[in-house]
Design an enzyme around this catalytic site. Sequence first.
Site, PDB file in Angstrom:
ATOM      1  CG  ASN A  56      -1.810   0.476   1.802  1.00 26.10           C
ATOM      2  OD1 ASN A  56      -2.265   1.474  -0.098  1.00 26.10           O
ATOM      3  ND2 ASN A  56      -2.620   1.587   1.819  1.00 26.10           N
ATOM      4  CB  SER A  76      -7.153   1.262  15.990  1.00 24.72           C
ATOM      5  OG  SER A  76      -8.362   1.534  15.314  1.00 24.72           O
ATOM      6  CE1 TYR A  81      -6.597  -1.868  10.856  1.00 16.70           C
ATOM      7  CE2 TYR A  81      -8.607  -0.729  12.174  1.00 16.70           C
ATOM      8  CZ  TYR A  81      -7.300  -0.815  11.498  1.00 16.70           C
ATOM      9  OH  TYR A  81      -6.316   0.347  11.821  1.00 16.70           O
ATOM     10  CE  LYS A 123      -3.585  -2.092  13.451  1.00 11.95           C
ATOM     11  NZ  LYS A 123      -3.021  -1.799  13.311  1.00 11.95           N
ATOM     12  N   GLY A 131     -21.982   0.458  10.529  1.00  7.15           N
ATOM     13  CA  GLY A 131     -20.327   0.183  11.902  1.00  7.15           C
ATOM     14  C   GLY A 131     -20.231   1.576  12.250  1.00  7.15           C
ATOM     15  CG  ASP A 132     -19.588   5.370   9.919  1.00  7.61           C
ATOM     16  OD1 ASP A 132     -18.375   4.628  10.802  1.00  7.61           O
ATOM     17  OD2 ASP A 132     -19.030   5.808   9.366  1.00  7.61           O
TER      18      ASP A 132
HETATM   19  P1  NAD Z   1      -0.654   2.322   5.225  1.00  4.28           P
HETATM   20  O1  NAD Z   1      -1.355   1.292   4.795  1.00  4.28           O
HETATM   21  O2  NAD Z   1      -0.032   3.356   4.682  1.00  4.28           O
HETATM   22  O3  NAD Z   1       0.958   1.956   6.083  1.00  4.28           O
HETATM   23  C1  NAD Z   1       1.111   0.915   6.129  1.00  4.28           C
HETATM   24  C2  NAD Z   1       2.331   0.110   5.324  1.00  4.28           C
HETATM   25  O4  NAD Z   1       2.602  -0.961   5.540  1.00  4.28           O
HETATM   26  C3  NAD Z   1       2.271   0.305   3.874  1.00  4.28           C
HETATM   27  O5  NAD Z   1       3.790   0.779   3.700  1.00  4.28           O
HETATM   28  C4  NAD Z   1       2.317  -1.109   2.910  1.00  4.28           C
HETATM   29  O6  NAD Z   1       2.783  -1.461   2.409  1.00  4.28           O
HETATM   30  C5  NAD Z   1       3.147  -1.695   4.569  1.00  4.28           C
HETATM   31  N1  NAD Z   1       2.480  -3.233   4.709  1.00  4.28           N
HETATM   32  C6  NAD Z   1       0.808  -3.832   4.970  1.00  4.28           C
HETATM   33  N2  NAD Z   1       1.041  -5.420   4.594  1.00  4.28           N
HETATM   34  C7  NAD Z   1       2.861  -5.403   5.052  1.00  4.28           C
HETATM   35  C8  NAD Z   1       2.972  -6.403   4.817  1.00  4.28           C
HETATM   36  N3  NAD Z   1       2.334  -7.939   5.421  1.00  4.28           N
HETATM   37  N4  NAD Z   1       5.066  -6.612   5.288  1.00  4.28           N
HETATM   38  C9  NAD Z   1       5.112  -5.426   5.082  1.00  4.28           C
HETATM   39  N5  NAD Z   1       4.812  -4.017   4.786  1.00  4.28           N
HETATM   40  C10 NAD Z   1       3.688  -4.658   5.025  1.00  4.28           C
HETATM   41  O7  NAD Z   1      -1.848   2.681   6.920  1.00  4.28           O
HETATM   42  P2  NAD Z   1      -1.205   3.749   7.628  1.00  4.28           P
HETATM   43  O8  NAD Z   1      -2.550   4.836   7.905  1.00  4.28           O
HETATM   44  O9  NAD Z   1       0.401   4.811   7.357  1.00  4.28           O
HETATM   45  O10 NAD Z   1      -1.363   3.204   9.194  1.00  4.28           O
HETATM   46  C11 NAD Z   1      -0.060   2.798   9.447  1.00  4.28           C
HETATM   47  C12 NAD Z   1      -0.551   0.949  11.156  1.00  4.28           C
HETATM   48  O11 NAD Z   1      -1.645   2.216  12.035  1.00  4.28           O
HETATM   49  C13 NAD Z   1      -1.455   0.225  10.760  1.00  4.28           C
HETATM   50  O12 NAD Z   1      -1.243  -0.360  11.519  1.00  4.28           O
HETATM   51  C14 NAD Z   1      -2.646   0.809  10.655  1.00  4.28           C
HETATM   52  O13 NAD Z   1      -4.004   0.085  10.617  1.00  4.28           O
HETATM   53  C15 NAD Z   1      -3.113   1.571  11.730  1.00  4.28           C
HETATM   54  N6  NAD Z   1      -3.761   2.651  11.794  1.00  4.28           N
HETATM   55  C16 NAD Z   1      -4.364   3.472  10.675  1.00  4.28           C
HETATM   56  C17 NAD Z   1      -4.575   4.101  11.019  1.00  4.28           C
HETATM   57  C18 NAD Z   1      -5.505   5.110  10.258  1.00  4.28           C
HETATM   58  O14 NAD Z   1      -6.652   6.123  10.482  1.00  4.28           O
HETATM   59  N7  NAD Z   1      -4.737   5.877   9.427  1.00  4.28           N
HETATM   60  C19 NAD Z   1      -6.320   5.121  12.427  1.00  4.28           C
HETATM   61  C20 NAD Z   1      -5.578   3.573  13.761  1.00  4.28           C
HETATM   62  C21 NAD Z   1      -4.193   2.843  13.136  1.00  4.28           C
HETATM   63  N1  UDP Z   2     -17.251   9.602   6.295  1.00  5.40           N
HETATM   64  C1  UDP Z   2     -17.938  10.817   5.233  1.00  5.40           C
HETATM   65  N2  UDP Z   2     -18.051  10.065   3.763  1.00  5.40           N
HETATM   66  C2  UDP Z   2     -16.846   9.514   3.800  1.00  5.40           C
HETATM   67  C3  UDP Z   2     -15.696   9.006   4.530  1.00  5.40           C
HETATM   68  C4  UDP Z   2     -16.304   9.340   5.729  1.00  5.40           C
HETATM   69  O1  UDP Z   2     -18.955  11.053   5.479  1.00  5.40           O
HETATM   70  O2  UDP Z   2     -16.842   9.771   2.245  1.00  5.40           O
HETATM   71  C5  UDP Z   2     -17.431   9.709   7.678  1.00  5.40           C
HETATM   72  C6  UDP Z   2     -17.174   8.435   8.306  1.00  5.40           C
HETATM   73  O3  UDP Z   2     -18.788   8.082   8.459  1.00  5.40           O
HETATM   74  C7  UDP Z   2     -16.963   9.303  10.164  1.00  5.40           C
HETATM   75  C8  UDP Z   2     -15.979   9.604   9.687  1.00  5.40           C
HETATM   76  O4  UDP Z   2     -15.994  10.659   8.305  1.00  5.40           O
HETATM   77  O5  UDP Z   2     -17.855   9.624  10.514  1.00  5.40           O
HETATM   78  C9  UDP Z   2     -14.730   9.599   9.824  1.00  5.40           C
HETATM   79  O6  UDP Z   2     -14.397   8.392   8.490  1.00  5.40           O
HETATM   80  P1  UDP Z   2     -13.181   7.501   8.360  1.00  5.40           P
HETATM   81  O7  UDP Z   2     -13.888   6.221   7.653  1.00  5.40           O
HETATM   82  O8  UDP Z   2     -11.475   8.843   8.112  1.00  5.40           O
HETATM   83  O9  UDP Z   2     -12.420   7.118  10.020  1.00  5.40           O
HETATM   84  P2  UDP Z   2     -13.295   6.220  10.973  1.00  5.40           P
HETATM   85  O10 UDP Z   2     -13.548   7.153  12.362  1.00  5.40           O
HETATM   86  O11 UDP Z   2     -14.206   5.543  10.258  1.00  5.40           O
HETATM   87  O12 UDP Z   2     -12.203   5.736  11.462  1.00  5.40           O
END
Ligand code: NAD
Ligand code: UDP
Length: 336
Positions: free
Chosen positions: A35, A124, A148, A152, A293-294
């Site tokens: 990704n 998360s 997902y 976590k 699910g929201d």
């Molecule tokens: P992202 O997808 O941008 O980054 C994840 C990276 O991990 C990517 O570069 C992907 O290529 C790599 N990756 C995935 N599976 C892999 C594997 N099996 N081996 C090696 N590399 C692998 O995501 P992000 O937004 O930077 O999120 C990073 C972490 O934070 C994730 O674990 C995600 O679940 C967690 N997180 C993200 C959010 C958010 O809203 N972005 C919120 C809460 C938690």
């Molecule tokens: N949301 C929205 N339209 C979109 C994407 C998200 O209204 O196209 C809303 C979603 O319902 C939530 C908030 O924006 O209330 C944040 O959503 P996101 O998917 O970014 O993060 P989440 O809180 O679900 O992890």
Amino acid sequence: MAILVTGGAGYIGSHTCVELLEADYEVVVVDNYYNSVPEVLNRVEKITGKKLKSYDCDIRDKEGLRKVFSENKIDAVIHFAGLKAVGESTKLPLTYYDNNISGSVVLFEIMNEFNCKKIVFSSSATVYGNNPIPYKEDMPTGDVSSPYGRTKHFIEKILEDVYASDNEWSISLLRYFNPIGAHSSGLIGEDPNGIPNNLMPYISRVAIGKLPQLTVFGGDYDTKDGTCIRDYIHVVDLAKAHLCAVAKIMDSTGCEAYNIGNGVGYSVLDIIHAFEKASGKALNYVIGDRRAGDLPAFYADAAKANTELNWHAELGIDKMCEDTWNFQTKNPDGIK
Ligand code: NAD
Ligand code: UDP
């Protein structure tokens, strides 16, 4: 000190690599580029003027990880690698359990083998499920609505068990709220493949004309304006929290969870209006159905991270929107 950053080419990982390099850590990245693209790491080097080391390696590849640990003396790990699309995880649960949980177990096994017992894990706020708000770290977790979210929760529990079995481990579970924004250089930012699932990248693609219209998922929630409330946090503030967590695990042992959020809730309409201000463009949006699910509203009580990690969020919603728009306009077709 050398930090292994799994998923370091991703959105949060790349911003954390910038902060680590700027603080003079040695950085070793492991990513399979599922990704992300390797160019992100060139940009991290460009921003910082410093070099990092990277491996194209899947965290499920035990031999590959063994090579990384053999070739580098790793002091601690920041573990971002994982799949993160909530909706996709309901369709592909086994893919999520394999990538996120099996991958994490392989990583922890190799860490143990090389006597590296310090880790910061990307968890998360989703682990809190239906708890009252604001969320606090001592609330019960695990009542989650997606595979997902369960990955976590399970990985947190696995790490708690690892610590219980061996008190030399030092583990920080960072429960992120909603990271948005980008590095102020505009060189790195959130660049999802295909149609974004998350609010902010969707908004910025509508604003730049790549998508026709944003649908706000639900306008009839019991909130101040009927739209959902979330705790948005600037990705650079989030990245900095990892350095605070690394400092903490370096001189202590234990397994502790921390909320990494601003402690302030904004509605979807608040974000749209802040983005309109930052971009100078009226956003084309429509209020649509709720998304399954929201939750109506959640935000963090970040007091534990404030006091125990000495971390405070500094950047507000206007800066989050400005930096997102700066990244989007400088990279209209994403990072290639
Ligand atoms: P992202 O997808 O941008 O980054 C994840 C990276 O991990 C990517 O570069 C992907 O290529 C790599 N990756 C995935 N599976 C892999 C594997 N099996 N081996 C090696 N590399 C692998 O995501 P992000 O937004 O930077 O999120 C990073 C972490 O934070 C994730 O674990 C995600 O679940 C967690 N997180 C993200 C959010 C958010 O809203 N972005 C919120 C809460 C938690
Ligand atoms: N949301 C929205 N339209 C979109 C994407 C998200 O209204 O196209 C809303 C979603 O319902 C939530 C908030 O924006 O209330 C944040 O959503 P996101 O998917 O970014 O993060 P989440 O809180 O679900 O992890």
